[in-house]
Enzyme design. Structure first.
Site, PDB file in Angstrom:
ATOM      1  N   SER A  15      69.299  68.392 -24.996  1.00  0.00           N
ATOM      2  CA  SER A  15      69.147  68.750 -23.586  1.00  0.00           C
ATOM      3  C   SER A  15      68.608  70.163 -23.440  1.00  0.00           C
ATOM      4  O   SER A  15      67.614  70.399 -22.745  1.00  0.00           O
ATOM      5  CB  SER A  15      70.496  68.683 -22.862  1.00  0.00           C
ATOM      6  OG  SER A  15      70.977  67.373 -22.814  1.00  0.00           O
ATOM      7  N   ARG A  38      71.868  76.496 -17.514  1.00  0.00           N
ATOM      8  CA  ARG A  38      73.011  75.684 -17.049  1.00  0.00           C
ATOM      9  C   ARG A  38      72.714  75.038 -15.704  1.00  0.00           C
ATOM     10  O   ARG A  38      73.084  73.885 -15.464  1.00  0.00           O
ATOM     11  CB  ARG A  38      74.289  76.527 -16.932  1.00  0.00           C
ATOM     12  CG  ARG A  38      74.946  76.879 -18.230  1.00  0.00           C
ATOM     13  CD  ARG A  38      76.416  77.283 -18.031  1.00  0.00           C
ATOM     14  NE  ARG A  38      77.265  76.156 -18.285  1.00  0.00           N
ATOM     15  CZ  ARG A  38      77.800  75.869 -19.476  1.00  0.00           C
ATOM     16  NH1 ARG A  38      77.618  76.666 -20.509  1.00  0.00           N
ATOM     17  NH2 ARG A  38      78.532  74.800 -19.628  1.00  0.00           N
ATOM     18  N   HIS A  41      70.378  72.150 -16.282  1.00  0.00           N
ATOM     19  CA  HIS A  41      71.131  71.089 -16.951  1.00  0.00           C
ATOM     20  C   HIS A  41      72.000  70.318 -15.949  1.00  0.00           C
ATOM     21  O   HIS A  41      72.182  69.102 -16.064  1.00  0.00           O
ATOM     22  CB  HIS A  41      71.989  71.744 -18.047  1.00  0.00           C
ATOM     23  CG  HIS A  41      72.772  70.784 -18.865  1.00  0.00           C
ATOM     24  ND1 HIS A  41      74.144  70.707 -18.787  1.00  0.00           N
ATOM     25  CD2 HIS A  41      72.401  69.868 -19.777  1.00  0.00           C
ATOM     26  CE1 HIS A  41      74.565  69.781 -19.625  1.00  0.00           C
ATOM     27  NE2 HIS A  41      73.539  69.257 -20.240  1.00  0.00           N
TER      28      HIS A  41
END
Lengths: 212, 212
Positions: A15, A38, A41
């Protein structure tokens, strides 16, 4: 059914590698880079990196505040639910006042939403806190109004309200004048609690999954 | 600071009016239209309407299941936190098994993620349930595997895992073959818990804020 990746370490690695390959991260320092990764994601969109507004010391200030034990003030339960407790460096309190029993009455008396009224209940905790707004534009607007009236300053304001009425405008106002607070905001309509929680988690620990 | 809209009714009305103006909603029936509008409202992106895959009876089946008291099985706490309890028509249980104490051991023994292991704990509740997956592709993949092995069928699967590894693939698999379950899914990388919760809230009540 075709085989799929089942190993959590491999999933994280793949990822984050995809995010690093596709997102434009050059303008970020190390802390903000972890935060941007983050966020991406959490929402599956690499292009949000291009719409992040932030003050220079936002990451450092937010990280230091959490280490020092600052509380995290959230505008809704979902933001609180997305904060990974084991990542918090000082057993920090996660505070959501939206469902406080006094909020509906207060909303009526100030002529604003429940989300805005709930922000007034942060007063005692505001100084040096980490504020995470992932839902209501009116919560962010009203926080800025309170700061204009002399309310104590949080360490950092994470501005991620979402939607079609006031979200873009409240974040633009924060980015134009953050009232002497450090800030991070996602410009435009996009935002939401998963993104706000991801920002808090990034301030807490950066990107430890990538190192594993 | 410029004035901003503070009236909750006006905010909802203006939000939904903007969504109706900008989103392509023609292909939806009334229930799915309400669901699409709630999803868009939750993420601030009108174009997600174009990426919704769904079975013909998904809305009707999901709504009927909730009315009949079906539990709601969620893959993470954030999805549960976003479900508006007062909208649930039959005091429906909201179940999240991810943090069950047995999950880490089970994940190890099945060689899959904790999110996938947590799905196995739904077994007793699965028949006729509303499943809401807003985080982990492996939860959706493993649910489909369990259905292939003869697990009881939920009434509807709301497939909104997010991210870069398996999210698009697991939702494509669901849309290709939902194993005889009704389903709704957002194709591609986008998804997340706010969207999954919004789908549950739509199945529960449609769009009551618009009528106010």
């Amino acid at each position: 059914m075709r085989p799929y990746e089942k190993d959590p370490g491999a999933i994280y690695a793949q990822s984050f590698a995809t995010v690093r390959k596709e997102a434009r991260l050059e303008r970020f320092g190390p802390g903000m880079e972890a935060l941007a990764i983050r966020l991406i994601h959490a929402c599956g969109m690499v292009e949000v990196a291009d719409r992040l507004a932030f003050s220079t010391e936002a990451y450092v200030a937010g990280h230091a505040a959490l280490k020092a034990g600052a509380p995290i003030l959230c505008d809704c339960e979902m933001v609180g639910a997305g904060i990974i407790r084991r990542y918090l460096p000082n057993n920090n309190r996660v505070i959501v006042t939206l469902n406080d029993a006094t909020v509906p009455e207060r909303a009526k008396s100030i002529g604003n939403t429940r989300s805005a009224a709930a922000v007034e209940l942060w007063a005692d905790q505001l100084e040096g806190a980490v504020v995470a707004i992932g839902n209501a534009p009116t919560a962010l607007f009203h926080l800025l109004e309170l700061l204009d009236s002399g309310a104590p300053k949080p360490a950092v304001i994470l501005g991620f309200p979402v939607g079609f009425v006031g979200a873009a405008e409240s974040k633009a106002e924060l980015a134009t004048n953050s009232r002497g607070c450090e800030f991070v905001a996602l410009r435009g309509r996009r935002g939401g609690s998963a993104i706000a929680s991801a920002a808090v988690n990034a301030l807490a620990v950066g990107l430890p999954e990538e190192a594993q």
